[in-house]
Design a protein around this motif. Structure first.
Motif, PDB file in Angstrom:
ATOM      1  N   VAL A 181       0.859  -1.190   0.000  1.00 45.28           N
ATOM      2  CA  VAL A 181       0.000   0.000   0.000  1.00 45.28           C
ATOM      3  C   VAL A 181       0.892   1.236   0.000  1.00 45.28           C
ATOM      4  CG1 VAL A 181      -1.935  -1.108   1.189  1.00 45.28           C
ATOM      5  CG2 VAL A 181      -0.108  -0.070   2.537  1.00 45.28           C
ATOM      6  N   VAL A 183       0.276   3.967   1.964  1.00 44.89           N
ATOM      7  CA  VAL A 183       0.110   4.715   3.214  1.00 44.89           C
ATOM      8  C   VAL A 183       0.822   3.956   4.334  1.00 44.89           C
ATOM      9  CG1 VAL A 183      -2.064   5.792   2.550  1.00 44.89           C
ATOM     10  CG2 VAL A 183      -2.093   3.550   3.667  1.00 44.89           C
ATOM     11  N   ASN A 185       1.136   2.013   7.533  1.00 46.93           N
ATOM     12  CA  ASN A 185       0.267   1.149   8.335  1.00 46.93           C
ATOM     13  C   ASN A 185       1.136   0.493   9.407  1.00 46.93           C
ATOM     14  OD1 ASN A 185      -1.199  -1.013   9.399  1.00 46.93           O
ATOM     15  ND2 ASN A 185      -2.243  -1.453   7.470  1.00 46.93           N
ATOM     16  N   ALA A 187       0.843  -1.939  11.154  1.00 47.88           N
ATOM     17  CA  ALA A 187       0.853  -3.407  11.117  1.00 47.88           C
ATOM     18  C   ALA A 187       1.722  -3.944   9.982  1.00 47.88           C
ATOM     19  CB  ALA A 187      -0.574  -3.928  10.970  1.00 47.88           C
ATOM     20  N   MET A 188       2.223  -3.050   9.104  1.00 49.38           N
ATOM     21  CA  MET A 188       3.017  -3.487   7.951  1.00 49.38           C
ATOM     22  C   MET A 188       4.410  -2.855   8.039  1.00 49.38           C
ATOM     23  SD  MET A 188       0.025  -3.046   5.065  1.00 49.38           S
ATOM     24  CE  MET A 188       0.836  -3.938   3.753  1.00 49.38           C
ATOM     25  N   THR A 191       5.929  -0.581   5.299  1.00 44.41           N
ATOM     26  CA  THR A 191       5.503   0.818   5.198  1.00 44.41           C
ATOM     27  C   THR A 191       6.221   1.689   6.223  1.00 44.41           C
ATOM     28  OG1 THR A 191       3.613   0.668   6.730  1.00 44.41           O
ATOM     29  CG2 THR A 191       3.214   0.050   4.429  1.00 44.41           C
TER      30      THR A 191
END
Length: 300
Positions: A181, A183, A185, A187-188, A191
């Motif tokens: 993605v 943006v 995040n 949880a990622m 990123t």
């Protein structure tokens, strides 16, 4: 940009020398013969002299008789790797190339504390693609060396790729740290690292490039996709370097470009005291020659 332009560029740096470890390999010697024909440089071939001469005399007579080629006998592949690495260490050669030896074998010699080519930096794989339909090179890193790099390792991988990009004429490469993605995040991890690399670049900790991420692959390479999602960025849609989060992503992207997109590629290992050409048996002779040209262009 065409990878053929690297072949021309590689001849403009003066005479560079490539040390080939365990050179008794038909595909590698085919690439060496073609490189000599294109006047890319000189070659020191370390390995079983009888086997090397046999292949050259049978298939590459002109290369066998060229003054640009010298064969140095070694009793084993490990010995050939050591001799080739020492040749680079002692500045008798500018580039190291893997022949008929496992990758682990040549890296063991490269990382040897006594005669190796360590710099203290992360070694990483940098692949330069000519993708049909794209006017610029697409550089992918790291598809082969680092499994799940942390933020510090990613910063070094990025620097290695920027050095390679600049060596082939991309003065200020645009870098997209890739994620699923565009943006941040929490949880990622990809990123979070991408965001941190972008901030490090803005603060001058990462130089000679422009970093912006996270970006998904479509936003990184397609101006239309970036515009559609309302992403305002100098990098989005124009990325020169795609910095992948893990080896699985890099390896899959690399092979997708080769097999689905029919892209041409040259690749090196960067971060050592000299560029290393670590081609695999699946690589075409053309790809090996492009890799040699890329290494010669990026050699100090």
């Amino acid at each position: 940009m065409k990878l053929d332009s690297l072949l021309t560029k590689a001849t403009q740096y003066g005479e560079k020398t490539v040390a080939v470890a365990a050179a008794e390999d038909e595909e590698v010697l085919e690439a060496v013969a073609e490189a000599i024909k294109l006047n890319l440089g000189n070659f020191l071939l370390f390995g079983n002299e009888e086997k090397i001469r046999g292949i050259l005399n049978q298939k590459h007579k002109a290369a066998a008789e060229s003054p640009k080629l010298e064969i140095i006998h070694a009793d084993s592949s490990a010995s050939a790797a050591e001799l080739a690495v020492r040749a680079v260490k002692e500045q008798k050669a500018n580039v190291l190339m893997k022949g008929n030896i496992p990758t682990a074998g040549i890296l063991k010699a490269v990382l040897n504390k006594e005669f190796g080519l360590r710099t203290g930096n992360v070694l990483s794989h940098v692949a330069v693609f000519e993708v049909p339909g794209f006017e610029r090179y697409t550089i992918v890193t790291d598809a082969a060396m680092n499994i799940a790099p942390d933020l510090n390792q990613k910063a070094q991988i990025l620097k290695n790729a920027v050095d390679i990009a600049r060596s082939i004429g991309i003065e200020k490469p645009l870098v997209a740290p890739i994620a699923a993605v565009e943006v941040v995040n929490p949880a990622m991890q990809a990123t979070l690292d991408a965001s941190a690399l972008t901030l490090m670049n803005k603060r001058g900790q990462i130089k000679d490039c422009l970093v912006d991420g996270p970006l998904a692959l479509d936003n990184a390479i397609s101006h239309e996709a970036a515009e559609h999602k309302g992403i305002k960025s100098e990098v989005a849609g124009h990325a020169d370097i795609l910095l992948v989060p893990t080896i699985e992503v890099g390896n899959t992207l690399y092979k997708s470009l080769v097999y689905f997109a029919k892209a041409k590629v040259g690749a090196v290992i960067a971060g050592a005291k000299a560029p290393i050409v670590l081609t695999s048996r699946a690589d075409s002779a053309e790809s090996k020659v492009y890799s040699l040209a890329l290494a010669i262009c990026s050699a100090k």
